[in-house]
Design an enzyme around this catalytic site. Structure first.
Site, PDB file in Angstrom:
ATOM      1  N   GLU A  43      45.465  35.458 -27.161  1.00  0.00           N
ATOM      2  CA  GLU A  43      46.455  35.730 -26.119  1.00  0.00           C
ATOM      3  C   GLU A  43      47.183  37.041 -26.386  1.00  0.00           C
ATOM      4  O   GLU A  43      47.630  37.304 -27.491  1.00  0.00           O
ATOM      5  CB  GLU A  43      47.456  34.584 -26.029  1.00  0.00           C
ATOM      6  CG  GLU A  43      46.860  33.246 -25.640  1.00  0.00           C
ATOM      7  CD  GLU A  43      46.283  33.249 -24.227  1.00  0.00           C
ATOM      8  OE1 GLU A  43      46.656  34.128 -23.424  1.00  0.00           O
ATOM      9  OE2 GLU A  43      45.461  32.360 -23.933  1.00  0.00           O
ATOM     10  N   ARG A  78      53.461  21.365 -15.725  1.00  0.00           N
ATOM     11  CA  ARG A  78      52.749  20.596 -14.707  1.00  0.00           C
ATOM     12  C   ARG A  78      52.760  19.111 -15.046  1.00  0.00           C
ATOM     13  O   ARG A  78      52.803  18.248 -14.160  1.00  0.00           O
ATOM     14  CB  ARG A  78      51.312  21.113 -14.588  1.00  0.00           C
ATOM     15  CG  ARG A  78      50.441  20.381 -13.595  1.00  0.00           C
ATOM     16  CD  ARG A  78      49.038  20.971 -13.574  1.00  0.00           C
ATOM     17  NE  ARG A  78      48.410  20.952 -14.889  1.00  0.00           N
ATOM     18  CZ  ARG A  78      47.780  19.893 -15.412  1.00  0.00           C
ATOM     19  NH1 ARG A  78      47.723  18.753 -14.731  1.00  0.00           N
ATOM     20  NH2 ARG A  78      47.211  19.979 -16.599  1.00  0.00           N
ATOM     21  N   CYS A 116      51.821  25.603 -25.349  1.00  0.00           N
ATOM     22  CA  CYS A 116      51.143  26.705 -26.054  1.00  0.00           C
ATOM     23  C   CYS A 116      51.947  27.988 -25.935  1.00  0.00           C
ATOM     24  O   CYS A 116      52.234  28.667 -26.930  1.00  0.00           O
ATOM     25  CB  CYS A 116      49.738  26.910 -25.483  1.00  0.00           C
ATOM     26  SG  CYS A 116      48.567  25.585 -25.876  1.00  0.00           S
ATOM     27  N   HIS A 144      43.605  30.582 -27.847  1.00  0.00           N
ATOM     28  CA  HIS A 144      43.148  29.379 -27.148  1.00  0.00           C
ATOM     29  C   HIS A 144      41.658  29.150 -27.405  1.00  0.00           C
ATOM     30  O   HIS A 144      40.874  30.117 -27.437  1.00  0.00           O
ATOM     31  CB  HIS A 144      43.365  29.511 -25.635  1.00  0.00           C
ATOM     32  CG  HIS A 144      44.678  28.992 -25.171  1.00  0.00           C
ATOM     33  ND1 HIS A 144      45.645  29.786 -24.580  1.00  0.00           N
ATOM     34  CD2 HIS A 144      45.210  27.734 -25.208  1.00  0.00           C
ATOM     35  CE1 HIS A 144      46.705  29.049 -24.266  1.00  0.00           C
ATOM     36  NE2 HIS A 144      46.460  27.800 -24.628  1.00  0.00           N
TER      37      HIS A 144
END
Length: 211
Positions: free
Chosen positions: A77, A87, A140, A172
């Site tokens: 990342e 979510r 994350c 990831h």
């Protein structure tokens, strides 16, 4: 060279987290002392545990690893953003919406890991890898931002032997799951992510990394 690598417990009703499988299978290259830490999928708590481990271990490098559903590549990342927008609930039922991680923090922090070098090393070894520009808005991202914010703050007191702040960031891995054999028993999760992470660590072992 001392490296701290972290992964997550299962969440969302799953019984496995691909990041834990990848980190468990990752092997320390020569000249690397690799420390592994598993943290809960809980906003704030994961970052607090990793920052505590940083204080205790004083690593040269911190690599946090999480799983990403829908991705086929291992993805270092590039940036974490100052937002919590869930979510689904985390493992303690927290489900923040449009909430800042740090009220006094910047909009984002760039990884201090050499994301392009790590990606190139994994690709050169035959693994599917790519730089990612979004760590999401779940735990994350929360962990990546929290660690980088801590290292950038006055709370960080550098007492490492090298006199340098550790490189830190997030990778990831695909959200691989065990599959069933014909007899109904489980096949293990693919070792590809673990092997790709091992190749990434060789960048640091060779002393070629530039944050």
């Amino acid at each position: 060279m001392k490296i701290l690598m972290t992964c997550f417990l299962p969440f969302g009703g799953d019984n496995v987290n691909a990041s834990a499988c990848a980190v468990e299978g990752c092997r320390a290259p020569e000249n690397v002392d690799l420390y592994k830490l598993t943290v809960p999928v809980v906003f704030g708590e994961a970052a607090d545990l990793v920052c505590g481990a940083i204080d205790e271990l004083r690593p040269d490098v911190v690599i946090c690893v999480g799983e990403a559903g829908g991705r086929k590549a291992v993805t270092p990342e590039r940036i974490a953003i100052n937002i919590r927008d869930a979510r689904i609930a985390d493992n303690k039922g927290n489900r923040p919406v449009d909430e800042k991680i740090a009220e006094d923090g910047p909009a984002g922090y760039f990884s201090t890991l050499p994301v392009k070098e790590l990606t190139a090393a994994m690709k050169a070894a035959g693994f599917d890898a790519a730089v990612s520009d979004t760590a999401g808005t779940f735990v994350c991202n929360d962990l990546m931002y929290g660690v980088l914010h801590y290292l950038a703050s006055s709370a960080w007191k550098d007492t490492s032997a090298s006199g340098k702040k550790p490189l830190a960031g997030f990778i990831h891995v695909p959200a691989d799951r065990p599959s069933l054999r014909e007899d109904g028993t489980l096949l293990p999760v693919s070792a590809a992510s673990a092997d790709a992470l091992t190749e990434a660590l060789k960048v640091f072992a060779a002393g070629n990394a530039a944050g």
